[in-house]
Design a protein around this motif. Structure first.
Motif, PDB file in Angstrom:
ATOM      1  N   ALA A   1     -12.012   1.615  -0.943  1.00  0.00           N
ATOM      2  CA  ALA A   1     -10.733   1.600  -0.254  1.00  0.00           C
ATOM      3  C   ALA A   1     -10.126   2.989  -0.290  1.00  0.00           C
ATOM      4  O   ALA A   1     -10.073   3.635  -1.328  1.00  0.00           O
ATOM      5  N   ALA A   2      -9.675   3.483   0.877  1.00  0.00           N
ATOM      6  CA  ALA A   2      -9.105   4.821   0.975  1.00  0.00           C
ATOM      7  C   ALA A   2      -7.592   4.711   1.043  1.00  0.00           C
ATOM      8  O   ALA A   2      -7.043   3.747   1.565  1.00  0.00           O
ATOM      9  N   ALA A   3      -6.918   5.734   0.506  1.00  0.00           N
ATOM     10  CA  ALA A   3      -5.467   5.760   0.537  1.00  0.00           C
ATOM     11  C   ALA A   3      -4.988   5.989   1.964  1.00  0.00           C
ATOM     12  O   ALA A   3      -5.607   6.719   2.741  1.00  0.00           O
ATOM     13  N   GLN A   4      -3.863   5.354   2.312  1.00  0.00           N
ATOM     14  CA  GLN A   4      -3.262   5.509   3.621  1.00  0.00           C
ATOM     15  C   GLN A   4      -1.881   6.136   3.470  1.00  0.00           C
ATOM     16  O   GLN A   4      -1.278   6.107   2.398  1.00  0.00           O
TER      17      GLN A   4
ATOM     18  N   THR B   1       1.186  -4.626  -1.758  1.00  0.00           N
ATOM     19  CA  THR B   1       1.395  -3.380  -1.034  1.00  0.00           C
ATOM     20  C   THR B   1       2.838  -2.916  -1.141  1.00  0.00           C
ATOM     21  O   THR B   1       3.110  -1.714  -1.312  1.00  0.00           O
TER      22      THR B   1
ATOM     23  N   GLU C   1      -2.443   3.274  -1.612  1.00  0.00           N
ATOM     24  CA  GLU C   1      -3.611   2.421  -1.400  1.00  0.00           C
ATOM     25  C   GLU C   1      -3.139   1.002  -1.116  1.00  0.00           C
ATOM     26  O   GLU C   1      -2.601   0.324  -1.988  1.00  0.00           O
TER      27      GLU C   1
END
Length: 364
Positions: free
Chosen positions: A18-21, A196, A245
């Motif tokens: 999972a990549a940070a947004q 989130t 993330e």
């Protein structure tokens, strides 16, 4: 080909972390949004493709004429094949200032066959509160066209009864967002997720200090901000670009029953389950035979029915899902038993009913 594509996507999802947004990719600040504008107007200059004496078109043309102090004589109706009544729609972006330009969409309301070549007469565009926020006018750009023959045959390409006017409206009023005077700034996630929301709160507090942000619910995060438009604009810019993330989406399987499309996200898990999938085919072949008697035998010609019935059952072994497979394992197993998209839907529904599919099954 479709199964190979699904397997390729599954493999990518299985190996990529999972990549940070950016925070701005997850939602938007409350109140900073576009507003819809609508208007009712008249398009003139059409080459005989207008509304042709519809009553509300006549009333609209009389209203346009009255703006310039011209009154049509009682009982006189203008020929209107060169005019059409239309609805105008546009989006007013946040912070739009008077004098800025907007693109507008113009759509026919009546029997106009085409708006090609038409010009929109100056029309006010109003918001949901009934206030005028822009004025629209200009020549239409219509991508569609239509043609008719003398025998009644016709052809239509795209939609000639709708068109656009690039930069066809001028903003006349600003919509107040209140971002510079509101007690707090509220950031709303596009999708509700408590995890989130908590992570967005944490990254904001890490950057601006403890207690600066607090998650109100699964969508909203309230941020305390000092007064002043310039200070808040700088702070909001920093918040939007903070990396966070996002939480993994809930396990879902989306099935489009009309097209056979199946989408499985990476959170789907399957409990131990055994599946067998086969096909039963029944064939009935008719081969009638004509029986012809010998000459002078006093017999009659008859048709003898001869049928051949066969049953073919495709033998496929039972397949075992190991405990807790991920998306790549599910796709690999389905490919191993040679299931088509329609068969895959049936397998997923059966797994759900058996309690082995740990995901929400959504059928479109």
């Amino acid at each position: 080909m479709i199964r190979l594509l699904i397997a390729f996507v599954a493999a990518l999802l299985a190996v990529q972390p999972a990549a940070a947004q950016r925070v701005k990719d997850l939602g938007a600040f409350q109140g900073i949004r576009s507003n819809q504008l609508t208007g009712y107007g008249v398009v003139v200059g059409l080459p005989g493709t207008g509304d042709d004496n519809l009553e509300y078109t006549v009333q609209s043309m009389k209203g346009v004429a009255s703006r310039f102090g011209f009154q049509l004589p009682p009982g006189v109706s203008p020929g209107l094949k060169n005019a059409a009544v239309v609805m105008i729609t546009a989006d007013l972006p946040p912070f739009a200032k008077p004098g800025q330009k907007l693109d507008v969409t113009v759509s026919s309301m009546g029997k106009a066959k085409s708006l090609r070549g038409g010009t929109l007469i100056m029309t006010p565009l109003m918001g949901a509160d009934g206030q005028i926020y822009a004025m629209a006018q200009g020549n239409l750009a219509v991508s569609g066209l239509g043609a008719e023959g003398a025998d009644g045959s016709s052809v239509v390409v795209n939609i000639p009864s709708s068109g656009r006017i690039p930069e066809g409206a001028t903003v006349e009023r600003t919509v107040e967002t209140g971002f510079d005077t509101a007690p707090v700034l509220t950031f709303n996630l596009a999708r509700s997720d408590f995890t989130t929301a908590q992570r967005v709160q944490d990254v904001i507090n890490q950057r601006f200090g403890p207690g600066r942000a607090r998650a109100i619910d699964g969508v909203s995060v309230a941020v305390s901000a000092p007064p002043g438009a310039d200070v808040r604009a700088e702070m909001m810019s920093e918040i939007e670009n903070l990396p966070v993330e996002a939480a993994e989406a809930p396990a879902r399987v989306i099935v489009n029953a009309r097209t056979g499309t199946v989408v499985i996200n990476s959170a789907v898990r399957v409990s131990p389950a055994a599946i067998t999938h086969g096909k039963l085919t029944v064939r009935i072949e008719e081969a009638p035979r004509v029986s012809q008697p010998a000459p002078f035998s006093q017999g009659q010609t008859t048709t003898e029915q001869r049928s051949a019935i066969g049953v073919d059952e495709e033998k496929r072994p039972m397949f075992l899902f190991e405990p807790g497979p991920k998306l790549a394992d599910v796709v690999k197993a389905v490919n191993a038993i040679g299931a088509s998209p329609a068969d895959l839907v049936a397998i997923l529904e059966a797994l759900k009913e058996a309690g082995a599919l740990k995901a929400e099954l959504i059928v479109l």
